[in-house]
Design an enzyme around this catalytic site. Sequence first.
Site, PDB file in Angstrom:
ATOM      1  N   GLU A 176      -2.118  10.864   4.103  1.00 22.78           N
ATOM      2  CA  GLU A 176      -2.282   9.399   3.771  1.00 22.78           C
ATOM      3  C   GLU A 176      -3.211   9.073   4.831  1.00 22.78           C
ATOM      4  OE1 GLU A 176      -2.733   5.662   2.944  1.00 22.78           O
ATOM      5  OE2 GLU A 176      -1.394   7.025   1.753  1.00 22.78           O
TER       6      GLU A 176
ATOM      7  N   ARG B 215       7.728  -4.726  -2.982  1.00 22.88           N
ATOM      8  CA  ARG B 215       7.282  -3.484  -2.632  1.00 22.88           C
ATOM      9  C   ARG B 215       7.436  -3.066  -1.310  1.00 22.88           C
ATOM     10  NH1 ARG B 215       2.953  -0.809  -5.614  1.00 22.88           N
ATOM     11  NH2 ARG B 215       3.068  -2.628  -7.091  1.00 22.88           N
TER      12      ARG B 215
ATOM     13  N   TYR C 261       9.638 -14.154  -9.877  1.00 22.54           N
ATOM     14  CA  TYR C 261      11.034 -13.961  -9.810  1.00 22.54           C
ATOM     15  C   TYR C 261      11.545 -13.879  -8.265  1.00 22.54           C
ATOM     16  CZ  TYR C 261       8.317  -9.523  -9.581  1.00 22.54           C
ATOM     17  OH  TYR C 261       7.429  -8.233  -9.207  1.00 22.54           O
TER      18      TYR C 261
END
Length: 398
Positions: free
Chosen positions: A34, A107, A219
């Site tokens: 990463e 997330r 939401y």
Amino acid sequence: MARSRTILIAGAGIGGLTAALALAQHGFRVVILEKSKRLEETGAGIQPSPNASRIFIKLGLGEALKQTAVAPDAIRIMRSSGKLIVEAPLGPAAEFRFGAPYWVIHRVDLQRALLEAASARPEIELRLGMEFTDYAAHARGVTVKSQGATGDVDEHGIALIGADGLWSNARKALGEESAPRFAGRTAWRAMIPIERAPNAFREPVVHLWLGRAAHLVHYPVRCGRALNIVAIVGDDFQDSGWSTPGDRRALLERFGKWCEPARTLLGVPEAWLKWALFDRAPSRRWGIGPVTLLGDAAHPMLPFLAQGGAMAIEDAAALASCLARDGESPASALRTYEGLRSARTARVQREARRNDIVYHLSGPAALARDMMLRTMGGEKLLLRYRWLYDWRLPPGET
């Protein structure tokens, strides 16, 4: 059995982490490269629909995700005038029909759960600050080069999975130099404490507002403690990042003719971030030899079906299953994976493009759309997406 059981993954996003967990569950060692030195602690909401949530549950993440996810009761589709078009049931109805819950989650919370699960698996090694740069395939698999603070590092494995997103280095290393196509729209996101939201928008419901050349989604997330808001508008902005500060006044002007409840909600956040929307035309093959792509690196799509993350999660499960069944021949396993996934992801890409048109209609075309949705009703609207939400690995896959 192949001499090595190491799989290399470029990218530690949701798709890469899910793939690592699925591969580890099948007995593979996984090294994730990463480029970020630390994983980003910001982000919008994400909607793990039943096709994705069932994979998380199978990976043992169900209880952890239930701690922060919201299972909305319905999706409520509205006109920009404030008029209800149709309401489709979610909650227990969706779970009963599809065998898994429909969740909405921040997330960051999802990523944290994936990271904690990966950290608990000794087969998974996450290397932060290491950017994939190139690879070389050979008879024993693949050698992957990555670059970090101390220079270049080589790692050997039987396969390389490019899960490094829209601007994928792995895709470029495969010889694909074409740029993603810009959709002419930007998405603006904000997150507010639920107590700052108007009372009508605090209930566990996904609201989808449709208007001329723009739409709005919101939401609750974080067990209902926060409200995720995403506004989509036509724009020429094409920056490659997804955390560019947006001019709040410019956004409010774009929604100036919408109904008061929508404008009131949009006026609550003091800061907005925006990102340009891109996708690619579907392709049937995503790799060569012991290398393939996953998620946005393979099939970036517009967010108008809320399935970008879900497709990466499905990819992860299918990829791990194919490699588990054909570990002696990783290249063959990867072509099988691509064959399983290409038609489905292409359909989702096309449906998302279609919704880009349908969501933003005006005049008589919008009235016809609304009449069709009302006539269909919420139950039939939900069943219309059975092909999407009822996905499972083919019989014989695990």
